[in-house]
Enzyme design. Structure first.
Site, PDB file in Angstrom:
ATOM      1  N   TYR A 183       0.831  -1.206   0.000  1.00 43.97           N
ATOM      2  CA  TYR A 183       0.000   0.000   0.000  1.00 43.97           C
ATOM      3  C   TYR A 183       0.867   1.258   0.000  1.00 43.97           C
ATOM      4  CZ  TYR A 183      -3.944  -3.061   1.281  1.00 43.97           C
ATOM      5  OH  TYR A 183      -4.901  -4.050   1.310  1.00 43.97           O
TER       6      TYR A 183
ATOM      7  N   SER B 118      -4.723 -13.916   2.503  1.00 41.02           N
ATOM      8  CA  SER B 118      -5.640 -13.125   1.680  1.00 41.02           C
ATOM      9  C   SER B 118      -5.542 -13.661   0.264  1.00 41.02           C
ATOM     10  CB  SER B 118      -5.260 -11.638   1.729  1.00 41.02           C
ATOM     11  OG  SER B 118      -6.102 -10.879   0.889  1.00 41.02           O
TER      12      SER B 118
END
Length: 277
Positions: free
Chosen positions: A69, A166
């Site tokens: 990110y 994930s």
């Protein structure tokens, strides 16, 4: 009720108590290669600090970040100083984002390096939950075992409290939960293929985090019924769900999402209690 105070719930059997909504922070650190319907400007420190303060006031205690990110982790460290006890921090390993491109490394050495780097960036001596950021080849990553074995060692050493995956497939999610604590799955009005992972988690006391709960903002473009309410009715109607991650940087949207989630959860609880379930 317009907030999530009093609605925190266990994340599987991790020992973590999480708010039903978590704050995703990709927009605090990266504006390249994202799939949101509208352009946005990365908030400055004052705006980010106000957003985090509002989230806390609204009863959110879960914050989701990742090395991929952009500079999200580096910003969160200073922004969360003095508040460590107030937050359940989730970060990831496996994906790196440099010069506008993602690349992946699931080796034991990189996994350990990534977690140690995240600890420094986040200015903490432990991370609550570390997720493997899959490239889509879920089974190959998990069958190699390097990343999961390393995370298990880091958990044993007390550097992380829980770990998970994930992923992007049902098979990956199920395998991830067999050995790990938590799975992060896509589950929204338009994508429900990974529901078997939620079902497994509910039966085996495993943690579930929902990503793309509002389809990265695209669900809000649909007409008809209130798409946020409908999304939360779907998500929180499943007993396996721990928390849904929402990535808004708009304070009005955040407050609206929290109020709607609280309304849906309280209503769902009332119906279950009323029916003797």
């Amino acid at each position: 009720m317009r907030n999530l105070h009093g609605l925190h719930r266990p994340l599987g059997s991790t020992g973590l108590q999480v708010s039903p909504l978590g704050l995703g922070t990709v927009k605090l650190g990266r504006d390249q290669g994202v799939k949101y319907p509208n352009c946005f400007t990365i908030p400055d420190d004052q705006q980010a600090r106000q957003l985090l303060s509002l989230a806390r006031q609204l009863g959110i205690n879960l914050i989701d970040t990742a090395p991929a990110y952009g500079i999200s982790e580096q910003r969160l460290g200073p922004l969360l100083r003095g508040q460590r006890q107030d937050w359940v921090i989730v970060t990831k390993v496996g994906e790196e984002f440099d010069n506008g491109l993602s690349h992946f490394d699931f080796s034991a050495a990189h996994t350990r390096h990534s977690v140690e780097r995240s600890l420094k960036r986040l200015e903490t001596d432990y991370i609550d939950l570390v997720m493997v950021h899959s490239n889509g080849d879920d089974l190959a990553i998990l069958r190699d075992e390097a990343v999961y074995d390393t995370l298990a060692e880091l958990k044993q050493a007390g550097l992380i409290r829980a770990f998970g995956f994930s992923g992007k497939t049902v098979e990956g999610g199920l395998l991830a939960l067999e050995r790990g604590d938590c799975a992060m799955v896509t589950y929204n009005l338009s994508e429900q293929q990974e529901r078997p992972v939620l079902d497994y988690a509910a039966l085996h006391a495993k943690g579930i985090l929902i990503k793309k709960a509002l389809a990265s903002g695209h669900v809000c473009l649909e007409s008809g019924v209130d798409p946020v309410r409908a999304s939360f009715e779907l998500i929180f109607g499943h007993p396996g769900v721990g928390s849904a991650i929402v990535g808004t940087i708009n304070p009005v949207h955040l407050a609206h999402n929290v109020a709607m989630a609280a309304e849906v959860i309280v209503g769902t609880n009332s119906r279950h209690n009323g029916s003797g379930e």
